[in-house]
Design a protein around this motif. Structure first.
Motif, PDB file in Angstrom:
ATOM      1  N   ASN A  96      42.801  44.588  48.907  1.00  9.19           N
ATOM      2  CA  ASN A  96      42.342  45.830  48.023  1.00  9.19           C
ATOM      3  C   ASN A  96      41.081  46.509  48.195  1.00  9.19           C
ATOM      4  O   ASN A  96      40.005  45.903  48.110  1.00  9.19           O
ATOM      5  CB  ASN A  96      42.501  45.502  46.299  1.00  9.19           C
ATOM      6  N   ALA A 116      39.350  48.713  47.061  1.00 10.15           N
ATOM      7  CA  ALA A 116      38.480  49.171  45.869  1.00 10.15           C
ATOM      8  C   ALA A 116      37.670  47.956  45.297  1.00 10.15           C
ATOM      9  O   ALA A 116      36.582  48.124  45.120  1.00 10.15           O
ATOM     10  CB  ALA A 116      38.977  49.958  44.950  1.00 10.15           C
ATOM     11  N   THR A 117      38.458  46.924  45.229  1.00 11.72           N
ATOM     12  CA  THR A 117      37.677  45.741  44.648  1.00 11.72           C
ATOM     13  C   THR A 117      37.667  44.331  45.377  1.00 11.72           C
ATOM     14  O   THR A 117      37.149  43.607  45.149  1.00 11.72           O
ATOM     15  CB  THR A 117      38.552  45.319  43.385  1.00 11.72           C
ATOM     16  N   THR A 143      45.995  41.259  46.797  1.00 12.59           N
ATOM     17  CA  THR A 143      47.074  41.264  45.985  1.00 12.59           C
ATOM     18  C   THR A 143      48.029  41.626  46.821  1.00 12.59           C
ATOM     19  O   THR A 143      48.256  42.466  47.672  1.00 12.59           O
ATOM     20  CB  THR A 143      47.004  42.321  44.897  1.00 12.59           C
ATOM     21  N   ASP A 195      52.822  49.588  34.134  1.00 12.78           N
ATOM     22  CA  ASP A 195      51.779  49.402  32.730  1.00 12.78           C
ATOM     23  C   ASP A 195      51.529  47.917  32.366  1.00 12.78           C
ATOM     24  O   ASP A 195      50.742  47.700  31.522  1.00 12.78           O
ATOM     25  CB  ASP A 195      52.412  50.064  31.809  1.00 12.78           C
ATOM     26  N   ALA A 255      49.146  44.572  36.365  1.00 11.85           N
ATOM     27  CA  ALA A 255      47.662  44.292  36.492  1.00 11.85           C
ATOM     28  C   ALA A 255      47.307  43.224  35.535  1.00 11.85           C
ATOM     29  O   ALA A 255      46.610  41.959  35.916  1.00 11.85           O
ATOM     30  CB  ALA A 255      46.715  45.392  36.741  1.00 11.85           C
ATOM     31  N   ARG A 285      46.100  39.099  35.923  1.00 10.56           N
ATOM     32  CA  ARG A 285      45.001  38.714  35.147  1.00 10.56           C
ATOM     33  C   ARG A 285      45.304  37.528  34.409  1.00 10.56           C
ATOM     34  O   ARG A 285      44.516  36.315  34.287  1.00 10.56           O
ATOM     35  CB  ARG A 285      44.268  39.884  34.335  1.00 10.56           C
ATOM     36  N   ARG A 293      51.358  49.986  42.948  1.00  7.78           N
ATOM     37  CA  ARG A 293      50.398  49.749  43.874  1.00  7.78           C
ATOM     38  C   ARG A 293      49.181  50.207  43.513  1.00  7.78           C
ATOM     39  O   ARG A 293      48.092  49.670  43.585  1.00  7.78           O
ATOM     40  CB  ARG A 293      50.913  50.495  45.301  1.00  7.78           C
ATOM     41  N   GLU A 294      49.233  51.413  42.835  1.00  3.77           N
ATOM     42  CA  GLU A 294      47.741  51.851  42.393  1.00  3.77           C
ATOM     43  C   GLU A 294      47.435  50.992  41.138  1.00  3.77           C
ATOM     44  O   GLU A 294      46.161  50.948  40.648  1.00  3.77           O
ATOM     45  CB  GLU A 294      48.046  53.506  41.787  1.00  3.77           C
ATOM     46  N   ALA A 295      48.259  50.491  40.046  1.00  4.95           N
ATOM     47  CA  ALA A 295      47.874  49.765  39.248  1.00  4.95           C
ATOM     48  C   ALA A 295      47.193  48.413  39.669  1.00  4.95           C
ATOM     49  O   ALA A 295      46.171  48.014  39.075  1.00  4.95           O
ATOM     50  CB  ALA A 295      48.960  49.465  38.350  1.00  4.95           C
ATOM     51  N   ASP A 342      45.804  47.875  42.725  1.00  5.82           N
ATOM     52  CA  ASP A 342      44.657  48.223  43.124  1.00  5.82           C
ATOM     53  C   ASP A 342      43.455  48.566  42.403  1.00  5.82           C
ATOM     54  O   ASP A 342      42.124  48.316  42.792  1.00  5.82           O
ATOM     55  CB  ASP A 342      44.771  49.663  44.109  1.00  5.82           C
ATOM     56  N   ARG A 343      43.895  49.198  41.259  1.00  9.16           N
ATOM     57  CA  ARG A 343      42.664  49.352  40.100  1.00  9.16           C
ATOM     58  C   ARG A 343      42.074  48.156  39.701  1.00  9.16           C
ATOM     59  O   ARG A 343      41.033  47.984  39.212  1.00  9.16           O
ATOM     60  CB  ARG A 343      43.148  50.194  39.099  1.00  9.16           C
TER      61      ARG A 343
END
Length: 256
Positions: free
Chosen positions: A9, A11-12, A16, A197, A200, A204, A251-253, A255-256
């Protein structure tokens, strides 16, 4: 060992992996364009997925360099197979392996919902080092922690599971227990009811580093008109396909 390689990922810097179920080369292209990391190829998703044709695999293999794992399930229904059905599974495995499959998704149980270890051992041998993934038949296993340990011993790479609940979010607590019990010896791949929704939060909650989704949409096929032929009532005028927008949202969820 857990599954590698993973998508890093940007960004972080958290690893994943997003696996998408596809049924065709067109599905594969949509999934790849939207950010999938690995594909599971099957047919007949409306009945839980069946073994795809060799032609579908060859054209999907030509469409992408992403890892493709192939579902080996010769019929709908449960996971106790006859000798003839198992022979078909072994023959299909040999054909797909010879043509470049990266792994195989299988699920075999006995009449008591224990692993069919003798046959699983034969499939591992036939795979010649290719990844073996135990399917959501695991969600019927009578002794899941014992089954996990035995799959490790047999050489399986990961387990696709919803945590013995109808969906992975519902089974999140049990998925975490499986992940902790695995201790990196085998990957736990949450699947079933995974959406943008909840993906992610699912990771966690479970501690897992990968997720499996179908991300499908239904498209009306006007060429079939309103005629129904009795093969699958209500579905003749529709086509199920990968929804590129849903895959991208997943994918965006993640990556956030």
């Amino acid at each position: 060992m857990t599954d590698v390689p993973l998508t890093l990922n940007r960004a972080t810097h958290v690893a994943t992996l997003l696996e998408i179920t596809v049924t065709s080369p067109a599905d594969a292209r949509r999934a790849v364009n939207a950010g999938a990391d690995r594909l599971e190829l099957c047919a007949a998703l409306d009945c839980g997925g069946l073994t795809p044709s060799l032609g579908a695999f060859l054209e999907t293999r030509r469409a992408t360099a992403l890892p493709i794992v192939v579902l080996l399930r010769p019929r709908p229904g449960g996971f106790v197979y006859s000798e003839e059905e198992f022979a078909v599974m072994r023959r299909d495995l040999d054909l797909f392996r010879a043509h470049g499959a990266d792994g195989f998704v299988v699920g075999l149980l006995d009449q008591h919902n224990q692993l069919d270890e003798d046959r699983l051992r034969l499939l591992v041998k036939s795979a010649h080092g290719k990844d073996l993934i135990f399917s959501r038949a695991f969600d019927l296993a009578a002794e899941p922690f014992h089954a996990l340990d035995r799959l490790v011993d047999l050489g399986f790479r990961r387990i696709l599971t919803s945590g013995q609940q109808p969906t992975a979010p519902q089974g999140a607590t049990f998925l975490r227990r499986l992940h902790e019990h695995a201790r990196g010896r085998i990957g736990i791949l949450p699947g079933g009811g995974v959406r943008p929704d909840n993906a992610a939060e699912l990771l966690r909650a479970t501690g897992c580093n990968q997720v499996h989704a179908s991300a499908r949409r239904r498209r009306v096929d006007d060429s079939a008109g309103r005629q129904e032929f009795g093969f699958c009532p209500g579905a003749e005028g529709c086509i199920e396909e990968t929804d590129e927008g849903l895959v991208r949202a997943l994918r965006e969820a993640l990556d956030r």
